[in-house]
Design a protein around this motif. Structure first.
Motif, short mmCIF file in Angstrom:
data_model
loop_
_atom_site.label_atom_id
_atom_site.label_comp_id
_atom_site.label_asym_id
_atom_site.label_seq_id
_atom_site.Cartn_x
_atom_site.Cartn_y
_atom_site.Cartn_z
N ILE A 1 0.84 -1.20 0.00
CA ILE A 1 0.00 0.00 0.00
C ILE A 1 0.88 1.26 0.00
CG2 ILE A 1 -1.75 1.29 1.28
CD1 ILE A 1 -2.71 -1.39 2.43
N ILE A 2 1.96 1.22 0.79
CA ILE A 2 2.89 2.35 0.83
C ILE A 2 3.48 2.61 -0.55
CG2 ILE A 2 5.09 3.19 1.74
CD1 ILE A 2 4.45 1.67 4.33
N VAL A 3 3.95 1.55 -1.18
CA VAL A 3 4.56 1.68 -2.51
C VAL A 3 3.55 2.24 -3.51
CG1 VAL A 3 5.56 0.40 -4.45
CG2 VAL A 3 6.26 -0.12 -2.10
N GLY A 4 2.30 1.78 -3.41
CA GLY A 4 1.26 2.32 -4.30
C GLY A 4 1.09 3.82 -4.10
N GLY A 5 1.09 4.27 -2.83
CA GLY A 5 1.00 5.71 -2.56
C GLY A 5 2.19 6.47 -3.08
N ILE A 6 3.38 5.89 -2.95
CA ILE A 6 4.60 6.54 -3.46
C ILE A 6 4.54 6.71 -4.97
CG2 ILE A 6 7.10 6.24 -3.77
CD1 ILE A 6 7.14 4.88 -1.03
N VAL A 7 4.15 5.64 -5.66
CA VAL A 7 4.04 5.70 -7.12
C VAL A 7 3.05 6.77 -7.55
CG1 VAL A 7 3.32 4.42 -9.18
CG2 VAL A 7 4.76 3.31 -7.45
N LEU A 8 1.92 6.83 -6.86
CA LEU A 8 0.91 7.83 -7.19
C LEU A 8 1.44 9.25 -6.95
CD1 LEU A 8 -2.01 8.10 -8.14
CD2 LEU A 8 -2.73 8.04 -5.74
N SER B 1 3.17 6.93 14.03
CA SER B 1 3.94 7.60 12.96
C SER B 1 3.16 7.68 11.66
CB SER B 1 5.27 6.88 12.73
OG SER B 1 5.05 5.60 12.15
N ALA B 2 2.09 6.87 11.55
CA ALA B 2 1.24 6.95 10.35
C ALA B 2 0.56 8.30 10.23
CB ALA B 2 0.19 5.84 10.38
N LEU B 3 0.52 9.06 11.34
CA LEU B 3 -0.09 10.39 11.31
C LEU B 3 0.82 11.42 10.65
CD1 LEU B 3 -1.49 10.47 14.96
CD2 LEU B 3 -2.82 10.15 12.87
N VAL B 4 2.12 11.12 10.55
CA VAL B 4 3.08 12.11 10.05
C VAL B 4 2.75 12.61 8.64
CG1 VAL B 4 5.50 12.49 9.39
CG2 VAL B 4 4.95 11.37 11.57
N THR C 1 -3.38 18.63 -4.68
CA THR C 1 -4.48 18.15 -5.51
C THR C 1 -5.14 16.95 -4.82
OG1 THR C 1 -3.07 16.62 -6.75
CG2 THR C 1 -3.26 18.88 -7.58
N GLU C 2 -6.30 16.56 -5.34
CA GLU C 2 -6.99 15.40 -4.78
C GLU C 2 -6.14 14.13 -4.91
OE1 GLU C 2 -10.77 14.98 -6.58
OE2 GLU C 2 -11.60 16.85 -5.74
N THR C 3 -5.42 14.02 -6.02
CA THR C 3 -4.58 12.84 -6.23
C THR C 3 -3.47 12.78 -5.19
OG1 THR C 3 -5.00 13.02 -8.61
CG2 THR C 3 -3.21 11.58 -7.92
N GLU C 4 -2.89 13.92 -4.87
CA GLU C 4 -1.84 13.93 -3.85
C GLU C 4 -2.40 13.55 -2.48
OE1 GLU C 4 1.39 17.29 -5.17
OE2 GLU C 4 -0.69 17.96 -4.94
N TRP C 5 -3.61 13.99 -2.16
CA TRP C 5 -4.23 13.61 -0.90
C TRP C 5 -4.48 12.10 -0.86
CZ3 TRP C 5 -4.12 15.76 3.52
CH2 TRP C 5 -4.15 17.16 3.66
N ILE C 6 -4.88 11.54 -1.98
CA ILE C 6 -5.09 10.09 -2.04
C ILE C 6 -3.78 9.35 -1.80
CG2 ILE C 6 -5.73 8.16 -3.56
CD1 ILE C 6 -7.73 10.05 -4.91
N ALA C 7 -2.69 9.86 -2.42
CA ALA C 7 -1.38 9.25 -2.23
C ALA C 7 -0.95 9.32 -0.77
CB ALA C 7 -0.35 9.94 -3.12
N ILE C 8 -1.15 10.48 -0.13
CA ILE C 8 -0.78 10.65 1.28
C ILE C 8 -1.59 9.72 2.17
CG2 ILE C 8 -0.88 12.28 3.20
CD1 ILE C 8 -0.20 14.48 1.12
N ALA D 1 -2.96 6.89 1.30
CA ALA D 1 -2.52 5.52 1.05
C ALA D 1 -1.25 5.21 1.83
CB ALA D 1 -2.30 5.30 -0.44
N ILE D 2 -0.32 6.13 1.83
CA ILE D 2 0.94 5.92 2.56
C ILE D 2 0.67 5.79 4.06
CG2 ILE D 2 3.13 6.99 3.21
CD1 ILE D 2 3.22 8.18 0.37
N SER D 3 -0.19 6.64 4.60
CA SER D 3 -0.52 6.57 6.02
C SER D 3 -1.21 5.25 6.36
CB SER D 3 -1.43 7.73 6.41
OG SER D 3 -0.73 8.96 6.36
N CYS D 4 -2.14 4.81 5.51
CA CYS D 4 -2.82 3.53 5.73
C CYS D 4 -1.82 2.37 5.66
CB CYS D 4 -3.92 3.32 4.69
SG CYS D 4 -5.34 4.41 4.91
N GLY D 5 -0.90 2.45 4.71
CA GLY D 5 0.11 1.40 4.59
C GLY D 5 1.00 1.30 5.81
N VAL D 6 1.40 2.45 6.35
CA VAL D 6 2.21 2.46 7.57
C VAL D 6 1.45 1.84 8.73
CG1 VAL D 6 3.34 3.94 9.29
CG2 VAL D 6 3.57 4.47 6.86
N THR D 7 0.17 2.16 8.84
CA THR D 7 -0.66 1.59 9.91
C THR D 7 -0.74 0.08 9.80
OG1 THR D 7 -1.99 3.61 9.97
CG2 THR D 7 -2.92 1.64 11.01
#
Length: 328
Positions: free
Chosen positions: A150-157, A269-272, A289-296, A298-304
Motif C-alpha cells: 500500500i505504501i509503494v502504491g501511494g509513493i508511485v501515485l 507515525s502513520a499520522l506524520v 491536488t486530490e490525487t496527492e491527498w489520495i497518495a498521502i 494511502a501511505i498513512s494507511c500502509g504504515v498503519t
C-alpha cells in the motif's frame, strides 16, 4: 504483623502500577510530540530555505548544534567506546547525519513540504523491509508485506503527480531526494539493529561526525545568508533545528519506545504524512491536488497496516530494570 505486611505489599503494588501508568502516559505524550515535530519539520524548513536562509545554513544549525550538544557524552565515555565504533562514525553520519539531512533540506527547495513528510517518514517502513531482506535476509510476514504494498502504491501515485507537474515543476527532483533520504535512514536503522549498537552512542557519533563535516564545508564552500537573516529567525532555527529536532526528538522517541512499545510508536507515525500535509498548507503555503491527498492517505494507511502488531505478539510493558538496560 501479617496484616501489616499484606497492606504494605498492596501499597507497593499500587504504587508501581501508578508509576507504570504514568510512564505509559508520558510515553504517549512523547510519541505524539515526536509525530508533531517530525510532521512540522518539512514545512518550517521549507519556509526558511525559500525565504531567509540557505539549505547549508539550516544544515549547520541542525548538525553543528546537535553535534556540540553530544560532545560531553563522547568525552565522558571515550574510554568505553571501541575503536570499531569510532571508525563507523563517518559512514553512519552519511546514512543518518549530513547525508540524509542534506537530501531532505536541499530537496525542500524543489518539492512541497507535504511530499517530504510522505516520502520521508512515510516510506521508511518499505525501505527497512527492502534493505533488511537484501543485506540480512530478514523475512517479511504477509501482513507487513501488504502494508508495504500500500505504501509503494501511494509513493508511485505521488511520483506520478510530481512528474505531471501538479504541484511544482521541479517536484520530481525533490521527491527523488526525499526517497534517497528515507533509504539512507532505513539503512542506518537496520544496521544499528543488526549490530546491536547503543542508540545513544550511535546518535552521538553521527551528530559529532556530521558536525566535523558540515562546519568546515559551510565555512569554506557553502553559500550562506546568515549575515542578512533576521536575528529572530537565526535564534529560532538554532533552537528548532539543533536542540528540538537534532536532540530532543531522538530522546523522546527512545523514551516512547521503552514506555509504550515500538509497534505503538510505529502506528502513531502513520499520522506524520497527514499532519505534515496540513502543516505544509498552513505554514509553507502548499497546494495539494486530490490525487496527492489520495497518495498521502494511502501511505498513512500502509504504515498503519505494516506497524499494527499481530494478536499473537501482544505488547508487554518493560520493567524498570529492562528500561535501564535497553537504554537516547
Amino acid at each position: 504483623m501479617k496484616r501489616s505486611a499484606d497492606h504494605d505489599g498492596v501499597m507497593k503494588t499500587s504504587f508501581y502500577r501508578l508509576l507504570q501508568r504514568k510512564d505509559v502516559a508520558l510515553g504517549y505524550i512523547a510519541a505524539l510530540g515526536v509525530v508533531l515535530v517530525t510532521a512540522a519539520y518539512p514545512a518550517l524548513t521549507r519556509l526558511s530555505v525559500t525565504t531567509t536562509l540557505t539549505p547549508a545554513d539550516v544544515l549547520l544549525f541542525r548538525l553543528g548544534v546537535s553535534g556540540l550538544l553530544f560532545v560531553p557524552y563522547l568525552v565522558r565515555h571515550a574510554r568505553e567506546i571501541r575503536r570499531s565504533e569510532w571508525l563507523c562514525a563517518l559512514p553512519l553520519s552519511v546514512l543518518h547525519g549530513w547525508g540524509m539531512a542534506g537530501c531532505v533540506v536541499y530537496g525542500l527547495q524543489f518539492a512541497p513540504a507535504s511530499h517530504a513528510a510522505a516520502l520521508g517518514p512515510g516510506a521508511i517502513a518499505a525501505w527497512i523491509a527492502l534493505v533488511g531482506f537484501i543485506a540480512y535476509k530478514i523475512e517479511v510476514d504477509s501482513k507487513r508485506l501488504a502494508g508495504i504494498a500500500i505504501i509503494v502504491g501511494g509513493i508511485v501515485l505521488m511520483l506520478m503527480t510530481s512528474y505531471r507537474g501538479h504541484s511544482l515543476a521541479s517536484a520530481v527532483m525533490g521527491d527523488a531526494m526525499f526517497l534517497a533520504a528515507s533509504a539512507l535512514g532505513a539503512t542506518y536503522l537496520v544496521y544499528i539493529q543488526q549490530r546491536r549498537l547503543d542508540p545513544v552512542l550511535a546518535a552521538a557519533l553521527v551528530c559529532a561526525a556530521s558536525a566535523l563535516v558540515i562546519v568546515p564545508w559551510h565555512y569554506f564552500f557553502a553559500a550562506s545568508a546568515i549575515g542578512s537573516a533576521p536575528i529572530a529567525e537565526i535564534a529560532w532555527q538554532l533552537l528548532f533545528q539543533g536542540v528540538v529536532f537534532g536532540c530532543g526528538v531522538f530522546f523522546a522517541i527512545n523514551y516512547a519506545v521503552l514506555a509504550v512499545g515500538s509497534q505503538t510508536v510505529g502506528v502513531l507515525s502513520a499520522l506524520v504524512p497527514v499532519i505534515g500535509a496540513l502543516c505544509g498548507m498552513w505554514i509553507a503555503g502548499d497546494r495539494l491536488t486530490e490525487t496527492e491527498w489520495i497518495a498521502i492517505a494511502a501511505i498513512s494507511c500502509g504504515v498503519t497496516v505494516a506497524c499494527v502488531p499481530s494478536r499473537r505478539r501482544p505488547f508487554v510493558a518493560l520493567s524498570s530494570g529492562a528500561r535501564r538496560g535497553a537504554m537516547p
